[in-house]
Each structure stands twice: as structure tokens, then as C-alpha cells.
Design a protein around this motif. Structure first.
Motif, mmCIF file in Angstrom:
data_model
loop_
_atom_site.group_PDB
_atom_site.id
_atom_site.type_symbol
_atom_site.label_atom_id
_atom_site.label_comp_id
_atom_site.label_asym_id
_atom_site.label_seq_id
_atom_site.Cartn_x
_atom_site.Cartn_y
_atom_site.Cartn_z
ATOM 1 N N ARG A 3 90.350 27.592 50.808
ATOM 2 C CA ARG A 3 90.896 27.253 52.236
ATOM 3 C C ARG A 3 89.863 26.470 53.183
ATOM 4 N N HIS A 7 90.778 22.775 54.879
ATOM 5 C CA HIS A 7 90.096 22.561 56.131
ATOM 6 C C HIS A 7 89.635 21.477 56.127
ATOM 7 N N PHE A 60 97.503 26.989 46.863
ATOM 8 C CA PHE A 60 97.343 27.990 47.761
ATOM 9 C C PHE A 60 98.466 28.719 48.318
ATOM 10 N N SER A 138 96.810 30.661 57.543
ATOM 11 C CA SER A 138 95.885 31.025 56.647
ATOM 12 C C SER A 138 95.018 32.243 57.456
#
Length: 361
Positions: A3, A7, A60, A138
């Protein structure tokens, strides 16, 4: 870590677009020649964002209920549609006027409705919205749920039982065979390699071979046809991706047929590009045909790609193994795209196979 990487990639794209607003037209002198160093450098970072997104975003999705995967793939297909609409709103469509300058015909294009700075500013806004959407995704626990069960119209694809055992049947098997330990289902090596190689070949064509020859194939029919191809192809890709959500195990057998049709349409596109600056199909029907072929090509390949991704997502009942399959799918996507791009770069720049069309020639 995954994650955080997503980002970081998002913010690399945002910063690069912000810098493009101010430096896209800056010229630097390199080796006594003028070059757009700032524009090319920032575009390189944007390309990194584009290339790494499939390796990071798709894996993901293994941590999210599989019924959300099609939504992600449709959004991915629409990513090219919004910028193309912005370009049309900017006024880049339409055929140029030909003016006589020093005895030669020179194309003169109309001034844009808003500047390049505004265009990059709008793209920056889209990138910020994309990052904020991932931030919400998320952090909202409701997305990280188990897959929909049998009675709730599951979106998990069931591959043939000798290759993949559907996850939703496991509870029933446990009830019938309490004395047997639960076995995790997974794709066979042969099936996995087939899916990955097919994914790489599709991306080699759609991301590497066809985009560079699109101007050679379509511009000979005019700028209007070209922008119809760009806009409608993006819609077709999203539509094909959405339709893949209704694929089941038996319907998966039609994928080779659809792939054959997609490759045939790609062959027609290649032939039209090689015939430039002449038209492969003359008359008014030629413009309609080339738009329809491009739209059908994008829809078919998008359907096949999304179906393969869903097969990889459903390839294991274990989240870790499913993550691995999707990661490999992202890697093979980039391998295929890179091979196709390198091949076409060499063909276009170092051979005379493709000839540009000039509207005023």
C-alpha cells in the motif's frame, strides 16, 4: 509495504503532472541542439507510474473481495477516455486548413480553447482524485470481505475442476468429508503459463504494437476519424471489460475464438498502417470501417484481458497464492508491452515501412 508503494507511485505521478504545468514548454540546449528535456524527463516519471501500476494495483486486488475486480478493470479501461475527452474539449479535433506558404501547402490548425497548462492542471486533478479513491479504498474495511457466497451471485470464476476447484464449494465438501483435511485449490502449471503467455501476447499487441501505428492507420481518413477512434476505443475497452464480469467456466472456452477475431482485426489495422499515405479502403465507407475495426479490436482484447485477470484472481482459494498469480500477471503484462514497444520503435525509426500522411500533400 504494498500500500505504501501504491501511495508513493500515485504521488510521483501527481508531482510530475504539477511540474508539467510549469515546465512542459521549457527548452534546453544539449550538444548544440534544442531539446525538451524537462518535458521528456517528467513524461518518463509518468511512464514509470503507468508501468508499475499493473504490477502493484492488480496484486492488491487479491486482498479485496473478487466481485470488486471488474470495477477496477473498468476504471482502468476508462483511464484513457477522460483525457481524450479533455483533448476534444480543448478543440484539437477537426481537419486543418491548408494555406499556401512559399509555394507549398502548409496545414494550419485552429487555436485550442484552453492552454496546455490548463490541460495538465485538469490531469493533475484526476490524479489527485485517483489517489484519494485509493486512500478511501485501503481504509474502508467493508471492501476487505470474503467473496460472495453461492447464493449471492458470486463473481468468482470456476475453472475446470481438474485445474481449479471453486472456493465456494469448499464448505459443502467439508460437511460431507469431515475426516479429510481441507485442500487448497490452485491452477496447474500448464494452465498458469498459458494464461500468462496469452496475457503477455495481448499486451504486446495492444500496448506495444498498435498504439505507435495508430496515426499511420487512421489519420489518412482525417482527424475526425482519428478522434472517433481514440474516444470510442476507450469506451469499447471499458464495455468489453465490463462484459467479462459475466464470464463463467463454460463461456471461458470462447476466449480462443475471441482472441482469433481480435488478432484478425489487428492484422487489418497493420495492413492499413502499411498502406499509408494511401487508403487501404477508399470512399466514405473506408472511414467508417477503420473506426469500427479499431473499436472492435479494443473491445475484444479488453474482454480477453479482463477475463484472464479474473481467471488468475480465481486461480486459488488462498489469498497469498492469488496475490502471486496476479503479480505474475502484472509482470507478464509489462514484459509483453515492453517487447512490443521496442519492436515498433525500431521498425518505425530505422525502417521505411511506415510513411506519414500529410493532409495538405
Amino acid at each position: 509495504m504494498e500500500r505504501l508503494s501504491i501511495h508513493a507511485i500515485n504521488w510521483i505521478g501527481i508531482v510530475a503532472l504539477v511540474l508539467q504545468i510549469f515546465f512542459w514548454d521549457h527548452i534546453s540546449v544539449v550538444g548544440s541542439k534544442e531539446h525538451s528535456v524537462a518535458f521528456l524527463t517528467l513524461t518518463f516519471f509518468l511512464a514509470i507510474v503507468d508501468c508499475t501500476s499493473s504490477v502493484l494495483y492488480i496484486p492488491f486486488m487479491s486482498s479485496i473481495a473478487s466481485n470488486y475486480l471488474v470495477s477496477h478493470l473498468v476504471g482502468q479501461s476508462l483511464s484513457g477516455l477522460l483525457p481524450s475527452f479533455l483533448a476534444l474539449a480543448q478543440g484539437v479535433g477537426g481537419n486543418p486548413d491548408c494555406h499556401q506558404v512559399n509555394g507549398t501547402q502548409v496545414p494550419v490548425y485552429p487555436s485550442p480553447r484552453f492552454s496546455v497548462n490548463v490541460f495538465f492542471g485538469l490531469l493533475t486533478l484526476l490524479a489527485i482524485i485517483s489517489w484519494f479513491a485509493f486512500f478511501l479504498l485501503s481504509n474502508l474495511k467493508r471492501f476487505f470481505a470474503i467473496d460472495v457466497t453461492v447464493g449471492e451471485s458470486s463473481s468468482r470464476i470456476a475453472v475446470e475442476t481438474d485445474k481449479l476447484q471453486p472456493q465456494q464449494h469448499q464448505p459443502y465438501q467439508q460437511q460431507e468429508h469431515h475426516h479429510h483435511p481441507q485442500e487448497s485449490s490452485s491452477l496447474s502449471t500448464r494452465t498458469l503459463l498459458t494464461l500468462l503467455i496469452t496475457e503477455a501476447c495481448i499486451c504486446c499487441i495492444t500496448n506495444g504494437l498498435l498504439p505507435p501505428i495508430q496515426p499511420y492507420s487512421v489519420l489518412v481518413y482525417g482527424n475526425v476519424a482519428y478522434h472517433f477512434v481514440v474516444s470510442l476505443s476507450a469506451i469499447a475497452s471499458a464495455s468489453g471489460t465490463y462484459c467479462s464480469g459475466f464470464l463463467n467456466a463454460r463461456q471461458a472456452k470462447v476466449l480462443p475464438v475471441l482472441l482469433a477475431l481480435a488478432v484478425a482485426s489487428a492484422g487489418f489495422i497493420l495492413a492499413s498502417a502499411l498502406s499509408s499515405p494511401s487508403r487501404l479502403v477508399t470512399g466514405g465507407f473506408g472511414s467508417v470501417l477503420i473506426v469500427c475495426v479499431w473499436v472492435a479490436n479494443n473491445a475484444l482484447f479488453a474482454f480477453c484481458r479482463a477475463s484472464i485477470t479474473r481467471l488468475l484472481r480465481a486461480g486459488s482459494s488462498q489469498q497469498k497464492q492469488s496475490h502471486r498469480y496476479l503479480f505474475l500477471g502484472g509482470v507478464f503484462t509489462q514484459i509483453g508491452s515492453a517487447v512490443g514497444a521496442i519492436v515498433m520503435f525500431c521498425v518505425i525509426n530505422y525502417t521505411s515501412a511506415f510513411k506519414s500522411f500529410s493532409p495538405c500533400s
